[in-house]
Design an enzyme around this catalytic site. Structure first.
Site, PDB file in Angstrom:
ATOM      1  N   GLN A 102       0.778  -1.239   0.000  1.00  0.00           N
ATOM      2  CA  GLN A 102       0.000   0.000   0.000  1.00  0.00           C
ATOM      3  C   GLN A 102       0.817   1.301   0.000  1.00  0.00           C
ATOM      4  OE1 GLN A 102      -3.498   2.318   2.509  1.00  0.00           O
ATOM      5  NE2 GLN A 102      -3.228   0.188   2.942  1.00  0.00           N
ATOM      6  N   GLU A 132       1.548  -1.520   8.194  1.00  0.00           N
ATOM      7  CA  GLU A 132       0.722  -0.426   8.737  1.00  0.00           C
ATOM      8  C   GLU A 132       0.673  -0.340  10.269  1.00  0.00           C
ATOM      9  OE1 GLU A 132      -1.560   2.018   7.200  1.00  0.00           O
ATOM     10  OE2 GLU A 132      -1.449   2.609   9.279  1.00  0.00           O
ATOM     11  N   ASP A 135       0.625   3.554   6.045  1.00  0.00           N
ATOM     12  CA  ASP A 135       0.791   3.225   4.623  1.00  0.00           C
ATOM     13  C   ASP A 135       0.520   4.405   3.695  1.00  0.00           C
ATOM     14  OD1 ASP A 135       1.609   0.638   4.952  1.00  0.00           O
ATOM     15  OD2 ASP A 135      -0.392  -0.209   4.829  1.00  0.00           O
ATOM     16  N   GLY A 182      -7.621  19.756  20.062  1.00  0.00           N
ATOM     17  CA  GLY A 182      -7.159  21.141  20.158  1.00  0.00           C
ATOM     18  C   GLY A 182      -7.687  21.769  21.431  1.00  0.00           C
ATOM     19  N   GLY A 183      -7.968  23.059  21.382  1.00  0.00           N
ATOM     20  CA  GLY A 183      -8.463  23.745  22.569  1.00  0.00           C
ATOM     21  C   GLY A 183      -9.970  23.657  22.726  1.00  0.00           C
TER      22      GLY A 183
HETATM   23  N1  CAO Z   1      11.823  -9.762  -9.570  1.00  0.00           N
HETATM   24  C1  CAO Z   1      12.597 -10.471  -8.743  1.00  0.00           C
HETATM   25  N2  CAO Z   1      12.610 -10.341  -7.409  1.00  0.00           N
HETATM   26  C2  CAO Z   1      11.771  -9.418  -6.887  1.00  0.00           C
HETATM   27  C3  CAO Z   1      10.931  -8.622  -7.693  1.00  0.00           C
HETATM   28  C4  CAO Z   1      10.986  -8.826  -9.100  1.00  0.00           C
HETATM   29  N3  CAO Z   1      10.220  -8.117  -9.925  1.00  0.00           N
HETATM   30  N4  CAO Z   1      10.229  -7.811  -6.885  1.00  0.00           N
HETATM   31  C5  CAO Z   1      10.596  -8.096  -5.620  1.00  0.00           C
HETATM   32  N5  CAO Z   1      11.537  -9.052  -5.610  1.00  0.00           N
HETATM   33  C6  CAO Z   1      12.222  -9.631  -4.457  1.00  0.00           C
HETATM   34  C7  CAO Z   1      13.072  -8.658  -3.712  1.00  0.00           C
HETATM   35  O1  CAO Z   1      14.261  -8.412  -4.373  1.00  0.00           O
HETATM   36  C8  CAO Z   1      13.242  -9.389  -2.381  1.00  0.00           C
HETATM   37  O2  CAO Z   1      14.251 -10.355  -2.527  1.00  0.00           O
HETATM   38  P1  CAO Z   1      15.376 -10.652  -1.400  1.00  0.00           P
HETATM   39  O3  CAO Z   1      14.712 -10.518  -0.062  1.00  0.00           O
HETATM   40  O4  CAO Z   1      15.787 -12.063  -1.730  1.00  0.00           O
HETATM   41  O5  CAO Z   1      16.465  -9.694  -1.589  1.00  0.00           O
HETATM   42  C9  CAO Z   1      11.949 -10.160  -2.234  1.00  0.00           C
HETATM   43  O6  CAO Z   1      11.277 -10.048  -3.497  1.00  0.00           O
HETATM   44  C10 CAO Z   1      11.035  -9.739  -1.108  1.00  0.00           C
HETATM   45  O7  CAO Z   1      10.937  -8.353  -0.994  1.00  0.00           O
HETATM   46  P2  CAO Z   1      10.369  -7.672   0.358  1.00  0.00           P
HETATM   47  O8  CAO Z   1      11.331  -7.856   1.477  1.00  0.00           O
HETATM   48  O9  CAO Z   1      10.057  -6.269   0.043  1.00  0.00           O
HETATM   49  O10 CAO Z   1       8.998  -8.479   0.599  1.00  0.00           O
HETATM   50  P3  CAO Z   1       8.319  -9.085   1.899  1.00  0.00           P
HETATM   51  O11 CAO Z   1       7.017  -9.614   1.408  1.00  0.00           O
HETATM   52  O12 CAO Z   1       9.173 -10.032   2.642  1.00  0.00           O
HETATM   53  O13 CAO Z   1       8.062  -7.820   2.849  1.00  0.00           O
HETATM   54  C11 CAO Z   1       7.181  -5.648   3.442  1.00  0.00           C
HETATM   55  C12 CAO Z   1       6.983  -6.942   2.636  1.00  0.00           C
HETATM   56  C13 CAO Z   1       6.088  -4.681   3.061  1.00  0.00           C
HETATM   57  C14 CAO Z   1       7.110  -5.969   4.940  1.00  0.00           C
HETATM   58  C15 CAO Z   1       8.579  -5.070   3.100  1.00  0.00           C
HETATM   59  O14 CAO Z   1       8.636  -4.878   1.711  1.00  0.00           O
HETATM   60  C16 CAO Z   1       8.870  -3.735   3.790  1.00  0.00           C
HETATM   61  O15 CAO Z   1       9.179  -3.684   4.982  1.00  0.00           O
HETATM   62  N6  CAO Z   1       8.835  -2.657   3.007  1.00  0.00           N
HETATM   63  C17 CAO Z   1       9.191  -1.334   3.498  1.00  0.00           C
HETATM   64  C18 CAO Z   1       8.114  -0.777   4.359  1.00  0.00           C
HETATM   65  C19 CAO Z   1       6.807  -0.727   3.635  1.00  0.00           C
HETATM   66  O16 CAO Z   1       6.649  -0.122   2.604  1.00  0.00           O
HETATM   67  N7  CAO Z   1       5.807  -1.313   4.265  1.00  0.00           N
HETATM   68  C20 CAO Z   1       4.436  -1.022   3.869  1.00  0.00           C
HETATM   69  C21 CAO Z   1       3.837  -2.006   3.083  1.00  0.00           C
HETATM   70  S1  CAO Z   1       2.142  -1.603   3.002  1.00  0.00           S
HETATM   71  O17 CAO Z   1       1.518  -2.225   4.417  1.00  0.00           O
END
Ligand code: CAO
Length: 416
Positions: free
Chosen positions: A17, A140, A169, A248-249
C-alpha cells in the site's frame, strides 16, 4: 488538457500500500507510471482478500489505477538489463521493498545514480536510515505503534489502539509524493537527481505532532485540561489515551442520537467551540446557561463537561444524526454525523466531486474507489482501471527497442 505531470516517467517498483498509494497519486496527475512486477505472481495484493475468483482483488485495484504493468524478473540477468534500460530513460524510481532488497538486486542508490544521474530514487522504509530499527520490515499497524499513534489512541481503560485510517501506509505514500515533487522541482534548478527517503515511523509521528505538544505540556504542568482525565482522574508522566476528546483547545465528544441502541453509528461529533457557547445554549434549549457562572467560561465548564455532554445527549434523543446536524449547522456549531462506509459510498456530494468514483475494469466489472482528494481548477484527475498483470509488457519492451522474437525469447526464460 495537458496534465501537469505528463512526460514524467516513473518506474513503480512498489507493492502493498505505502508505495502504490504514492505512485497512483502521481499517475492521476499525468505521470507515466510503469509498475514492475514479478512474472507469474505480481504485487501480492492482487491475490489478497479476493472477493471475485480469478479477478484482481480490490486491495490491488484501488491502489494501482492509471498505471501500466510490466512483468520483469529483476534477479535474472535479462531482467536486470531491461531494468537498466528503463532506468536510463526514466525520471523517477519509487520502491518500498524490505531493507536492503534493492541493494541485493544490484540496484543500490550509487548504481542507479551512475546509470542515470538525473533520476530521483524514492524509497519508503519502516524506519529511517541509521535508526536502531532500520533492519525491520514494517506493515501499517507496526508503524502506528512505532510512530506514537497507538499509545495515544483509544480509551484509557483499554489497550493501545490502531486507527482504521492508513496512517502508516497511504499517509507515508503521500509524504513520499511531496518529496518526489520537491526533488523534481529541485532537478529543474540543478539538473541532478537525488535520493528521497521517507520512513513510516516518521510519517506517523508527523501526524501525531499534537501528542508531542501534549507530552511537553504534561511535563511542564502535570495535567492536560482538555483530556477526560482532567480534573477528576490521574495523569502519569506520559500522554494518556483520551478517548474521543477534541485534540485542540475545543472540547468535543461523540454523542448518541436517536436509534443508538440498535444502530452502532447513530452518533454525531459535537464540538464546544469557546466563542460559540451562546448559540450552543440556544440550539439545545438551555438559554439559562448563557450567563450562568457555572457554565459561562470554558474553565467553569471543564469540571462538569461530561454532564454538559449528557444534557446535549438528552436533547439529541429524539433526533437522528442527520436531523441533529441540520439543526446545529444553523447555529454555526462544528459537528458532523458519524458516517458509515455504506453512507459514504452512496453520498451524492462525494460522487459529484469525484471523491468516490466508479471505474470499469476488464475482469471485475465496475468497482468503487476513492478518487483524487486534491481538487484543481485546471485539472480533473480521471481514474482509469488498474492494469492486469503484465498487460503492458509487450508495449514497454517494444518502446525499449525489443523485437517480437526477442520478447518471445524473454518469455521462454521467464524473465518477463
Ligand atoms: N523480480 C525479482 N525479485 C523481486 C521482484 C521482481 N520483480 N520484486 C521483488 N523481488 C524480491 C526482492 O528483491 C526481495 O528479494 P530478497 O529478499 O531475496 O532480496 C523479495 O522479493 C522480497 O521483498 P520484500 O522484502 O520487500 O517483501 P516481503 O514480502 O518479505 O516484505 C514488506 C513486505 C512490506 C514488509 C517489506 O517490503 C517492507 O518492509 N517494506 C518497506 C516498508 C513498507 O513499505 N511497508 C508497507 C507495506 S504496506 O503495508
Amino acid at each position: 488538457m495537458t496534465k501537469p505531470l505528463e512526460g514524467i516517467k516513473i518506474i513503480d517498483f512498489t507493492h502493498v500500500q505505502a508505495g502504490p498509494a504514492c505512485t497512483q497519486l502521481l499517475a492521476w496527475f499525468g505521470a507515466d507510471v510503469i509498475k514492475v512486477e514479478r512474472p507469474g505472481s505480481g504485487d501480492v495484493t492482487r491475490n489478497q482478500l479476493r472477493d471475485i475468483p480469478d479477478a484482481d482483488a480490490l486491495y490491488f485495484t484501488m491502489l494501482n489505477s492509471n498505471k501500466k504493468s510490466l512483468t520483469l524478473d529483476t534477479k535474472k540477468p535479462e531482467g536486470k538489463e531491461i531494468l537498466e534500460k528503463l532506468v536510463r530513460e526514466s525520471d523517477v524510481l519509487v520502491e518500498n521493498f524490505g531493507p536492503g532488497a534493492l541493494d541485493r538486486m544490484g540496484f543500490s542508490w550509487e548504481r542507479l545514480n551512475e546509470l542515470n544521474p538525473k533520476m530521483i530514487v524514492a524509497s519508503v522504509k519502516g524506519f529511517s536510515d541509521g535508526h536502531h530499527y532500520d533492519d525491520l520490515k514494517v506493515y501499517e499497524n507496526v508503524a502506528q505503534c512505532a510512530g506514537g499513534a497507538a499509545s495515544t489512541t483509544g480509551f484509557w481503560d483499554g489497550p493501545p489502539t490502531i486507527s482504521a485510517a492508513a496512517l502508516g501506509d497511504s499517509n507515508t505514500g503521500m509524504h513520499l509524493a511531496i518529496g518526489i515533487l520537491t526533488a523534481l522541482i529541485g532537478r529543474d534548478k540543478t539538473g541532478k537527481g537525488q535520493k528521497v527517503a521517507v520512513s513510516m515511523q516518521d510519517s506517523v509521528l508527523n501526524l501525531c505532532r499534537v501528542k508531542l505538544r501534549d507530552q511537553q505540556r504534561l511535563e511542564r504542568v502535570g495535567y492536560l485540561e482538555e483530556y477526560p482525565q482532567y480534573p477528576h482522574g490521574e495523569f502519569s508522566d506520559v500522554v494518556p489515551r483520551g478517548g474521543n476528546a477534541g485534540g485542540g483547545g475545543q472540547p468535543g465528544w461523540v454523542l448518541k442520537c436517536k436509534g443508538w441502541e440498535t444502530d452502532p453509528n447513530a452518533y454525531i461529533y459535537f464540538t464546544i467551540q469557546g466563542h460559540a457557547w451562546e448559540p450552543i445554549c440556544r440550539a439545545i434549549g438551555k438559554p439559562e446557561w448563557i450567563d450562568d457562572p457555572a457554565y459561562k467560561t470554558a474553565e467553569a465548564r471543564q469540571p462538569h463537561i461530561f454532564d454538559i455532554f449528557g444534557t446535549i445527549e438528552t436533547w439529541l434523543a429524539d433526533k437522528t444524526k442527520f436531523e441533529a446536524v441540520d439543526i446545529l449547522r444553523k447555529f454555526d456549531i462544528p459537528c458532523a454525523p458519524v458516517l458509515t462506509m455504506k453512507e459514504l459510498a452512496n453520498d451524492p456530494s462525494l460522487r459529484a466531486s469525484g471523491t468516490i468514483v466508479e471505474v470499469p475494469h476488464k475482469k471485475r466489472g465496475t468497482y468503487l474507489t476513492v478518487g483524487s482528494p486534491i481538487k484543481f481548477s485546471d485539472l480533473k484527475p480521471e481514474v482509469t482501471a488498474s492494469p492486469l498483470l503484465g498487460e503492458h509488457t509487450d508495449e514497454v519492451l517494444a518502446s525499449l527497442g525489443y523485437s517480437q522474437q526477442e520478447i518471445f525469447n524473454l518469455r521462454e526464460v521467464k524473465a518477463v
